[in-house]
Scaffold this motif. Structure first.
Motif, short mmCIF file in Angstrom:
data_model
loop_
_atom_site.label_atom_id
_atom_site.label_comp_id
_atom_site.label_asym_id
_atom_site.label_seq_id
_atom_site.Cartn_x
_atom_site.Cartn_y
_atom_site.Cartn_z
N LEU A 136 2.44 9.97 -14.89
CA LEU A 136 2.99 9.02 -13.66
C LEU A 136 1.82 8.16 -13.10
CD1 LEU A 136 5.46 8.09 -11.95
CD2 LEU A 136 4.82 10.31 -10.51
N ARG A 137 0.65 8.56 -12.91
CA ARG A 137 -0.39 8.15 -12.42
C ARG A 137 -1.02 6.92 -13.28
NH1 ARG A 137 -3.97 13.09 -10.40
NH2 ARG A 137 -2.50 13.74 -8.84
N TYR A 146 6.44 14.64 -17.75
CA TYR A 146 6.36 15.76 -16.91
C TYR A 146 5.10 15.97 -16.30
CZ TYR A 146 10.62 17.51 -18.85
OH TYR A 146 12.14 17.44 -19.07
N THR A 147 4.25 14.77 -16.66
CA THR A 147 2.84 15.43 -15.90
C THR A 147 2.40 14.27 -14.74
OG1 THR A 147 1.41 14.05 -17.31
CG2 THR A 147 1.89 16.30 -18.01
N SER A 148 1.85 14.61 -13.73
CA SER A 148 1.27 13.78 -12.99
C SER A 148 0.31 12.53 -13.45
CB SER A 148 0.30 14.34 -11.96
OG SER A 148 1.16 15.14 -10.70
N TYR A 176 0.79 -1.21 -0.11
CA TYR A 176 0.07 0.09 -0.02
C TYR A 176 0.82 1.27 -0.01
CZ TYR A 176 -3.77 -3.50 1.20
OH TYR A 176 -4.68 -4.03 1.17
N SER A 217 1.46 -0.66 -12.01
CA SER A 217 2.33 -1.26 -11.16
C SER A 217 1.67 -1.23 -9.70
CB SER A 217 3.71 -0.56 -11.23
OG SER A 217 3.51 0.85 -10.88
N ASN A 218 0.99 -0.47 -9.47
CA ASN A 218 0.27 -0.58 -8.07
C ASN A 218 -0.69 0.32 -7.95
OD1 ASN A 218 -0.26 -1.19 -5.52
ND2 ASN A 218 1.86 -0.73 -4.48
N ILE A 273 4.41 10.61 -6.82
CA ILE A 273 3.20 10.35 -7.16
C ILE A 273 2.18 11.05 -6.01
CG2 ILE A 273 3.38 8.11 -5.78
CD1 ILE A 273 1.23 8.31 -9.13
N LYS A 327 1.20 5.25 -15.32
CA LYS A 327 2.22 4.14 -15.07
C LYS A 327 2.15 3.50 -13.76
CE LYS A 327 5.89 6.95 -16.47
NZ LYS A 327 7.21 7.36 -16.39
N VAL A 328 1.80 4.03 -12.75
CA VAL A 328 1.62 3.49 -11.25
C VAL A 328 0.15 2.80 -11.46
CG1 VAL A 328 1.16 4.03 -8.80
CG2 VAL A 328 2.95 5.28 -10.09
N ILE A 342 -5.27 9.36 -4.69
CA ILE A 342 -5.73 9.64 -6.29
C ILE A 342 -6.57 8.73 -6.58
CG2 ILE A 342 -4.64 9.64 -8.31
CD1 ILE A 342 -1.91 10.23 -7.06
N GLU A 356 -0.21 19.36 -11.37
CA GLU A 356 -0.64 18.33 -12.61
C GLU A 356 0.75 18.41 -13.46
OE1 GLU A 356 -2.70 20.45 -11.21
OE2 GLU A 356 -4.13 18.98 -11.33
N ASN A 359 -2.89 0.02 -5.70
CA ASN A 359 -3.09 0.42 -4.06
C ASN A 359 -2.36 1.77 -3.57
OD1 ASN A 359 -4.62 -1.84 -3.48
ND2 ASN A 359 -2.85 -3.15 -3.34
N LEU A 360 -1.06 1.90 -4.35
CA LEU A 360 -0.51 3.21 -4.00
C LEU A 360 -1.30 4.68 -4.29
CD1 LEU A 360 2.04 4.59 -2.67
CD2 LEU A 360 3.05 4.38 -5.09
N LEU A 361 -1.85 4.38 -5.46
CA LEU A 361 -2.77 5.30 -6.14
C LEU A 361 -3.76 5.71 -4.82
CD1 LEU A 361 -3.49 5.00 -9.83
CD2 LEU A 361 -1.88 6.38 -8.72
N ARG A 362 -4.46 4.73 -4.45
CA ARG A 362 -5.62 4.93 -3.40
C ARG A 362 -4.88 5.69 -2.18
NH1 ARG A 362 -7.48 -0.37 -4.02
NH2 ARG A 362 -8.11 0.14 -6.28
#
Lengths: 513, 353
Positions: free
Chosen positions: B218-219, B213-215, A362, B225-226, A376, B221-222, B235, A383, B228-231
């Protein structure tokens, strides 16, 4: 008692003529940028519980993964019963009688306990009638004192019960050597003690146990021998009888061992309330209430530590505060605003840092590098990502927390468990300008690092007037770091003590009451 | 000898290059046997050589494949498998045709072309959104949904082509040709048009900037890969899924407008047989690029050349329309096998006495 100590002493002073069950000779393993194991020589004997201790990244896990065939060594040889062997995969290891039980149970949630075990055996063309599996489960359950119904689905089991299923499977596979990779480290204290009894019995009956842990007391409680690893090398092997925690600490940490102390850290000076929880009701994963009407206040400049046996609603409480779990009833007020209907994103933008349980699942994304794992978080990037800013922050964290990594662009999966945890903790401490919310913030860290992290958290709380709400299953941690100790039991808050007036016996009593 | 999982991955170009070589060898064998010895490996090599060296002929296919490939890459990077490129492409074609034929913008070429691209972007995005919403909010697998949406798109476009939009003069199963002013401008000596070239370069740069360069980049990409990390970072996973598929559909929709303006100039029935299936071929392009944006043009060039080669073999009078698919299929299959194998290595351990 005296004779026992003497006999064990004489045993170890004269080199044993018996062939060791496992002998490692010059084992070396390199990963991109690091040498994980450097010329390891080790002998493991039958009927012994042999603990492997070491700080984070010392190479303990790599070593057992080599024994279990998950990694192949770059150099060196392994002998089993005096014969050289190649272990190319877990199947080979199991055929040699080596079975691993890891900290995250590898079992299928949708199947029942029996089905899981049958499946494990079938892959090896072994067969055991259901009746025998049930007998074995009952037998082991009895020894350990944790009940399991063999026909329940695995997802209904607790962590402890899942670990037990893994061990039963190992025994049915005919394990002669059990590799326990932090398998019991995270169990609640009471249940941990029950497992010790089982481990002892297994060894007394001629089995061999290799116990990997970073907790010295755990090794002292159950092992016969302790081998300490440090930076990929063997520091030494000592019998448990006749050694002391201090001696082992010195072997593990060198000069740093003098920093290890469990004294209470200086108290903060609490000011205004920043987090207030009023009559909070939260449901758990299975729909029943896990938090039942909790009330709590956290002020800036103090650490509120939630003590409790795992599974008493702390996890759900923390997740509700972070807005990762819906609130059924009650209110959460953060910085004078009712956040019951706000999102995690709102908290992230308003000075809250969060250290979740199970960091690799997590807290970080192991496929991404350290920079990406920082960028992240909405606290650090809008943005458009300012990589220059992220990079200088990353270098600062790597320096301050001594994160061992070839570069900030290294994917996190190449770091050791402790260093991954450091990436997470350092990032969230930076994000927490008003409040830090954490669950087991030092779980995967070795003693020296854990204590340093606690000191860093505490000094941040005191110097920057930040509040911290920390739930931990480690009572030493709660007592060391907290200004206010809150005890949680069955979803209710059953006691609140100022840290300087809290008595350990009283807290322990309330936890298991 | 032991087989072990690799700790350090192979250089990423090895798998696609090997897949190409092995896939072509397999195609040669298949074509040789199926044609009863008429199509020899030599013929194939010759037509491949011709395919690779005829840059002028290749250019338009190349540019369209780059755009579709990038579009798919955007969703694939987030582990969202958009198999609906075909549908999004044809919805783009249809809306662009509406602008060119019926909107009344045709009086001004610039406005009309801009509108064609914009409407195609919206159409492709809308079509992807229909699969993205159930994926994000109901967790319904996007693979079958996007795939089925292709057929719905085919039938809608076919229905309108032989119905409302059918040309009246000769009664062929097609629309009338779009007005001169709305046709994209061919660059001399090639088959590519100026607008298509600009579109390709712009999309390439924008997507590169997005992932660098943008979030949002990256989001995405994540997300693969995971999640759960976004949550726990606060995000919205749903929104990220939505954006990945939406952007993917928008880019592919624009390719549809470019196709109408540069290549077909009308829609003829049945649409699914009139193109090389850019939405599907694009999947191969995205995969061969190993989801590296920089490698998309390389992959598109190779696939474009093989496409020309396939057509050449058809022109030789043997094989059918399926020759191109033999190439594409063999390569994709070899690729899928190799990518699995590449995670392992064989180690030979010599026993010392």
């Amino acid at each position: 008692m005296a004779t026992q100590a003497e006999s064990s002493k004489s045993f170890f002073s004269s080199p044993s003529t018996e062939t060791p069950i496992i002998k490692l000779e010059g084992i070396t393993k390199r990963f991109p940028g690091v040498i994980a194991l450097d010329n390891i020589n080790l002998e493991i004997h039958r009927g012994k519980v042999h603990a492997l201790l070491g700080e984070n990244g010392a190479g303990k896990s790599t070593l057992v993964k080599i024994l279990y065939g998950i990694y192949t060594p770059d150099g060196g040889r392994i002998y089993i019963d005096g014969r050289p062997v190649k272990i190319a995969g877990p199947m080979d290891a199991i055929r040699l009688g080596i079975v691993m039980v890891s900290q995250s149970p590898v079992i299928i949630d949708r199947l029942t306990v029996e089905e899981n075990i049958v499946l494990g055996l079938e892959k090896l063309n072994m067969f055991a009638p259901i009746r025998r599996i049930r007998e074995k489960i009952n037998e082991v359950s009895k020894t350990v004192g944790v009940k399991i119904d063999p026909s329940t689905e695995v997802w209904k089991l607790s962590y402890t019960q899942k670990q037990l299923v893994e061990i039963v499977r190992g025994l049915l596979l005919g394990a002669r050597v059990l590799l326990l990779d932090e398998a019991i480290t995270y169990l609640p204290l009471e249940e941990k003690k029950k497992f010790y009894k089982f481990i002892r019995q297994f060894a007394d009956e001629g089995g061999t146990v290799i116990l990997i842990t970073h907790k010295i007391p755990e090794a002292m409680d159950v092992a016969d021998l302790i081998t300490v690893l440090r930076r990929g090398r063997v520091v030494g092997t000592v019998p448990v009888k006749g050694t002391s925690i201090e001696e082992i600490r010195k072997m593990m940490f060198g000069e740093k061992s003098s920093e290890i102390t469990y004294e209470r850290l200086p108290l903060g000076s609490p000011s205004e309330t920043i987090l207030e929880i009023n009559d909070l009701w939260v449901r758990g994963d299975f729909g029943d209430y896990a938090v039942k009407g909790a009330n709590l206040k956290v002020r800036r400049g103090e650490v509120v530590g939630i003590a409790g046996v795992a599974g008493n609603g702390q996890k759900e409480l923390i997740q509700a505060v972070m807005r990762l779990r819906p609130v059924e009833k009650g209110k959460i007020i953060y910085d004078n605003i009712d956040i019951t209907n706000k999102t995690t994103h709102y908290l992230r933008l308003n000075g809250v840092g969060y250290i979740p349980d199970l960091p690799a699942k997590y807290g970080v994304s192991i496929e991404n590098n350290i920079l990406e794992n920082i960028a992240i978080i909405p606290t650090f990037s809008k943005e458009i990502i300012n990589w220059k800013h992220i990079k200088s922050l990353a270098y600062k964290l790597i320096r301050e927390f001594e994160i061992k990594t070839p570069s900030p662009e290294t994917p996190v999966k190449f770091l050791s468990g402790g260093n991954i945890m450091k990436v997470l903790v350092s990032r969230e401490l930076t994000a927490a300008t008003k409040l830090l919310v954490a669950y087991n913030p030092t779980r995967a860290l070795d003693e020296a690092t854990a204590i340093r992290v606690r000191k860093i958290i505490k000094s941040k709380v005191i110097n920057e007037n930040v509040a911290a709400l920390i739930a931990s299953e480690d009572l030493d941690e709660i007592f060391q770091i907290s200004d206010t100790i809150v005890v949680m039991n069955s979803g209710k808050i059953v006691g609140v003590f100022p840290a300087d007036k809290a008595k350990r016996e009283e807290v322990e009593h309330l936890m298991v009451m | 000898m032991v087989i072990v999982r690799r700790v350090k991955p192979l250089p990423y170009w090895i798998v696609p290059v090997l897949a190409l070589v092995v896939g072509l060898l397999i195609s040669m064998i298949i074509l040789y046997v199926m044609s009863g010895g008429v199509i020899t490996p030599y013929d194939i090599l010759l037509s491949i050589y011709y395919g690779f060296t005829n840059v002028g002929l290749l250019a338009k296919t190349f540019a369209l494949l780059v755009i579709v490939g990038i579009g798919l890459l955007v969703s694939f990077k987030g582990a969202i498998w958009n198999i609906g490129g075909e549908g999004q492409f044809y919805m783009g074609v249809m809306l662009a045709a509406w602008v060119a034929l019926f909107s009344g913008f045709a009086f001004n070429g610039f406005i009309a072309k801009t509108m064609m691209i914009l409407m195609a972007l919206l159409a492709g995005g809308f079509w992807a959104l229909l699969a993205a919403l159930p994926r994000a909010y109901l967790n319904i697998d996007e693979v079958p949904v996007t795939l089925m949406m292709n057929y719905i798109a085919y039938y809608i476009v076919n229905y309108i082509t032989i119905g409302e939009w059918r040309e009246k003069q000769y009664g062929y199963y097609r629309t009338v040709t779009i007005p001169e002013s709305t046709m994209f401008q061919v660059i001399d000596g090639t088959t590519i048009t100026l607008e298509l070239l600009i579109l390709m370069i712009t999309i390439f740069i924008l997507v590169w900037l997005m992932f660098k360069y943008t979030s949002l980049g990256l989001r995405i990409k994540v997300l693969s890969s995971n999640p759960n990390l976004l949550r726990s970072s606060g995000i919205s996973v749903q929104l990220t899924i939505l954006m990945a598929l939406l952007l993917s559909g928008m880019i592919i929709g624009m390719a549809g407008a470019a196709y109408l303006g540069s290549v077909s100039h009308n829609i003829s029935y049945p649409v699914e047989e009139k193109t090389p299936g850019y939405g599907y071929t694009g999947i191969l392009v995205a995969w061969l690029s190993m989801l590296e944006l920089i490698a998309v043009p390389i992959a598109a060039y190779i696939i474009g050349a093989l496409h020309t080669a396939g057509i050449n073999i058809q022109i030789m009078g043997v094989g059918g329309a399926a020759v191109v698919n033999v190439f594409i299929g063999s390569i994709l299959l070899t690729y899928a096998v190799l990518i699995t194998i590449s995670e392992y290595k064989i180690k030979i351990i010599v026993k010392k006495r």
